[in-house]
Design a protein around this motif. Structure first.
Motif, mmCIF file in Angstrom:
data_model
loop_
_atom_site.group_PDB
_atom_site.id
_atom_site.type_symbol
_atom_site.label_atom_id
_atom_site.label_comp_id
_atom_site.label_asym_id
_atom_site.label_seq_id
_atom_site.Cartn_x
_atom_site.Cartn_y
_atom_site.Cartn_z
ATOM 1 N N LYS A 78 0.905 -1.238 -0.228
ATOM 2 C CA LYS A 78 -0.081 -0.003 -0.024
ATOM 3 C C LYS A 78 0.944 1.271 -0.085
ATOM 4 O O LYS A 78 2.020 1.188 0.356
ATOM 5 N N VAL A 79 0.227 2.215 -0.281
ATOM 6 C CA VAL A 79 0.956 3.664 -0.201
ATOM 7 C C VAL A 79 1.338 3.950 1.062
ATOM 8 O O VAL A 79 2.392 4.552 1.315
ATOM 9 N N ALA A 80 0.639 3.475 2.003
ATOM 10 C CA ALA A 80 1.139 3.609 3.822
ATOM 11 C C ALA A 80 2.512 2.770 3.960
ATOM 12 O O ALA A 80 3.510 3.473 4.646
ATOM 13 N N ASP A 81 2.575 1.778 3.147
ATOM 14 C CA ASP A 81 4.083 1.175 3.254
ATOM 15 C C ASP A 81 5.098 2.077 2.527
ATOM 16 O O ASP A 81 6.291 1.925 2.924
ATOM 17 N N LEU A 82 4.664 2.344 1.387
ATOM 18 C CA LEU A 82 5.662 3.289 0.650
ATOM 19 C C LEU A 82 5.998 4.542 1.659
ATOM 20 O O LEU A 82 7.378 4.985 1.653
ATOM 21 N N VAL A 83 5.044 5.265 2.198
ATOM 22 C CA VAL A 83 5.455 6.397 2.982
ATOM 23 C C VAL A 83 6.303 5.925 4.155
ATOM 24 O O VAL A 83 7.136 6.783 4.564
ATOM 25 N N SER A 84 6.141 4.764 4.620
ATOM 26 C CA SER A 84 7.032 4.409 5.851
ATOM 27 C C SER A 84 8.557 3.961 5.296
ATOM 28 O O SER A 84 9.491 4.612 5.676
ATOM 29 N N ALA A 85 8.479 3.635 3.976
ATOM 30 C CA ALA A 85 9.794 3.629 3.340
ATOM 31 C C ALA A 85 10.567 4.893 3.277
ATOM 32 O O ALA A 85 11.738 5.019 3.228
ATOM 33 N N CYS A 86 9.681 5.694 2.491
ATOM 34 C CA CYS A 86 10.301 7.057 2.459
ATOM 35 C C CYS A 86 10.982 8.073 3.707
ATOM 36 O O CYS A 86 11.736 8.322 3.789
ATOM 37 N N LEU A 87 9.959 7.603 4.902
ATOM 38 C CA LEU A 87 10.563 8.007 6.061
ATOM 39 C C LEU A 87 11.645 7.323 6.584
ATOM 40 O O LEU A 87 12.844 8.227 7.095
ATOM 41 N N SER A 88 12.014 6.260 6.074
ATOM 42 C CA SER A 88 13.142 5.400 6.529
ATOM 43 C C SER A 88 14.390 6.219 5.762
ATOM 44 O O SER A 88 15.498 6.233 6.182
ATOM 45 N N ALA A 89 14.173 6.630 4.618
ATOM 46 C CA ALA A 89 15.007 7.147 3.720
ATOM 47 C C ALA A 89 15.307 8.517 4.257
ATOM 48 O O ALA A 89 16.570 8.949 3.969
ATOM 49 N N GLY A 90 14.612 9.318 4.816
ATOM 50 C CA GLY A 90 14.762 10.649 5.506
ATOM 51 C C GLY A 90 15.362 11.720 4.257
ATOM 52 O O GLY A 90 14.624 11.919 3.381
ATOM 53 N N SER A 91 16.511 12.077 4.975
ATOM 54 C CA SER A 91 17.078 13.345 4.152
ATOM 55 C C SER A 91 17.427 12.894 2.809
ATOM 56 O O SER A 91 17.749 14.060 1.771
ATOM 57 N N GLU A 92 17.535 11.938 2.379
ATOM 58 C CA GLU A 92 17.844 11.350 0.929
ATOM 59 C C GLU A 92 16.764 12.061 -0.014
ATOM 60 O O GLU A 92 16.798 12.360 -1.256
ATOM 61 N N LEU A 93 15.447 12.170 0.280
ATOM 62 C CA LEU A 93 14.387 12.300 -0.387
ATOM 63 C C LEU A 93 14.297 14.039 -0.601
ATOM 64 O O LEU A 93 13.005 14.598 -0.247
ATOM 65 N N ASN A 94 15.178 14.747 -1.047
ATOM 66 C CA ASN A 94 14.898 16.222 -1.080
ATOM 67 C C ASN A 94 14.571 16.886 -2.328
ATOM 68 O O ASN A 94 14.779 18.299 -2.481
ATOM 69 N N GLY A 95 14.648 15.926 -3.450
ATOM 70 C CA GLY A 95 14.279 16.487 -4.718
ATOM 71 C C GLY A 95 12.945 17.378 -4.917
ATOM 72 O O GLY A 95 12.120 16.968 -4.135
ATOM 73 N N THR A 96 13.153 18.206 -5.914
ATOM 74 C CA THR A 96 11.852 19.006 -5.961
ATOM 75 C C THR A 96 11.249 18.592 -7.313
ATOM 76 O O THR A 96 10.494 19.297 -7.824
ATOM 77 N N ILE A 97 11.869 17.591 -8.155
ATOM 78 C CA ILE A 97 11.187 16.994 -9.302
ATOM 79 C C ILE A 97 10.925 15.429 -9.029
ATOM 80 O O ILE A 97 11.926 14.844 -8.787
ATOM 81 N N GLY A 98 10.007 14.896 -9.462
ATOM 82 C CA GLY A 98 9.623 13.469 -9.172
ATOM 83 C C GLY A 98 8.541 12.928 -10.188
ATOM 84 O O GLY A 98 7.674 13.801 -10.513
ATOM 85 N N ILE A 99 8.529 11.840 -10.319
ATOM 86 C CA ILE A 99 7.225 10.805 -10.635
ATOM 87 C C ILE A 99 6.927 10.038 -9.668
ATOM 88 O O ILE A 99 7.717 9.205 -8.984
ATOM 89 N N GLY A 100 5.713 9.463 -9.833
ATOM 90 C CA GLY A 100 5.242 8.584 -8.727
ATOM 91 C C GLY A 100 4.150 7.371 -9.554
ATOM 92 O O GLY A 100 3.736 7.725 -10.688
ATOM 93 N N HIS A 101 3.795 6.432 -8.825
ATOM 94 C CA HIS A 101 2.993 5.371 -9.527
ATOM 95 C C HIS A 101 2.273 4.507 -8.682
ATOM 96 O O HIS A 101 3.011 4.017 -7.550
#
Length: 386
Positions: free
Chosen positions: A49-72
């Motif tokens: 689920k998207v909730a699982d993706l949110v958890s994975a993103c929270l674990s990645a933390g500061s690496e996710l600073n980009g202002t350009i992106g795509i999702g699916h």
């Protein structure tokens, strides 16, 4: 069905993409992921689920600073539900998401293998990615995408990013794709609900359009090599209205989308211009009676199919309401098959009816929307609708 989101602007993209994917959850899916443009392309994706993706993103933390992106959000067609098959797919230079079905991907795979490419998934989407990568060796990203989609047979909506370009490329054929407009920010999505909290102004891409979204909030659209203008539209909708696509209610929306859903379901089983079902051929050739069991509107779908089966096969077809069938003592003849229809794959009465048929030794087929649902797992064979 799959859902696409994209963002290019001056804000942190990850949260915007995740919220957009959450708004698309109503479409159904089995995996989700995002790709962000930093000093490298950062891809995070999960089966679940998207909730699982949110958890994975929270674990990645500061690496996710980009202002350009795509999702699916992905609903599996070519390739089973898995993290490897989840979108986005990426190379060192590109990341891609795709909604649709590419009918000739195996032929393209054969070509790419000869050129030294190796896939890490079993999806048709990675085929598009590698084809763009191949053409990009001698062409610009725009021309490589244009060349690649000219080779594709089938339906698609595509979003693409390149490591060294602050742009999102988008194109579509027979699958919806919209650009949301807000000052110096741009959004991309399969439907309005993904960006409605940010803007109610948008452009609808037309067949074979290729759009280039820039970080300053400008965009250009090309069709058949020519620059074109598309009408900027606006709506006064809330999220639920957007999810209903402007229809008065979900029922009429589903009725209006029947032809698209049927076509997508058939395309998912197309192999070399033939429909290939993962069902024992001898079972189908020798069937003498079909029993269809369902509830609600699925029951009415069963009643409609009865006329087709009887006219085409000249065998009896019985259609029963699951809440009645589960308490009956059904009589099955030799070479009977049992078909359960359930949108969720969890309808309690349909599930118990399926168990009853299995206890009596009858081969079962389920037609459901949801991967790995209970009815899908219990059935001998399963066909997923899209």
């Amino acid at each position: 069905m799959c859902g696409i989101v994209g963002y290019i602007g001056n804000k942190k993209a990850s949260g915007i993409l995740l919220n957009g994917l959450s708004a698309l959850e109503y479409r159904g899916y089995d995996s989700a992921g995002i790709a962000l443009l930093n000093d490298r392309i950062e891809v995070i994706k999960v089966k679940g689920k998207v909730a699982d993706l949110v958890s994975a993103c929270l674990s990645a933390g500061s690496e996710l600073n980009g202002t350009i992106g795509i999702g699916h959000t992905r609903w599996a067609t070519h390739g089973k539900p898995s993290k490897e098959n989840a979108h986005p797919h990426a190379t060192k230079d590109f990341a891609i998401v795709h909604n649709g079905i590419i009918e000739n991907f195996k032929e393209i795979d054969d070509f790419l293998i000869k050129e030294g490419y190796k896939k890490s998934s079993t999806t048709d989407t990675e085929t598009i990615l590698l084809l763009v990568d191949y053409y990009s060796k001698t062409l610009s990203t725009f021309e490589a995408l244009k060349k690649a989609v000219s080779v594709l047979k089938g339906s698609f909506a595509i979003a693409l990013i390149h490591l060294n370009e602050e742009k999102i490329y988008a194109t579509k054929k027979e699958s919806p794709l919209l650009i949301g407009l807000k000052n110096d920010e741009l959004f991309l999505a399969s439907d309005l609900s993904a960006f409605l909290e940010h803007t109610k102004r948008f452009v609808v891409l037309e067949e074979n359009d290729i759009a280039i979204l820039e970080k300053n909030g400008t965009f250009e659209i090309y069709n058949d090599g020519n620059k074109v203008e598309r009408l900027v539209k606006s709506v006064d909708w809330n999220l639920q209205t957007a999810q209903k696509g402007g229809y008065k209610h979900f029922m009429i929306k589903e009725i209006s989308e029947e032809d698209e859903a049927l076509a997508n379901t058939i395309y998912a089983h197309m192999q070399s211009d033939k429909i290939e079902l993962d069902i024992d051929e001898d079972l189908l050739k020798n069937v003498k009676k079909i029993t269809i069991v369902a509830c609600g509107t699925s029951y009415y779908a069963g009643l409609t199919s009865k006329y087709f089966f009887e006219n085409l096969l000249s065998i009896p077809v019985i259609v029963e309401i699951a809440s009645e069938f589960r308490y009956s003592k059904p009589i099955f003849s030799d070479n009977s098959i049992f078909i359960a229809i359930s949108q969720s794959g969890e309808t309690a009465d349909t599930k118990e009816s399926l168990n009853l048929a299995k206890e009596l030794g009858i081969k079962t087929i389920s037609i459901v929307n949801v991967q790995e649902s209970t009815i899908a797992r219990l059935s001998d064979y399963v066909l997923y609708t899209l």
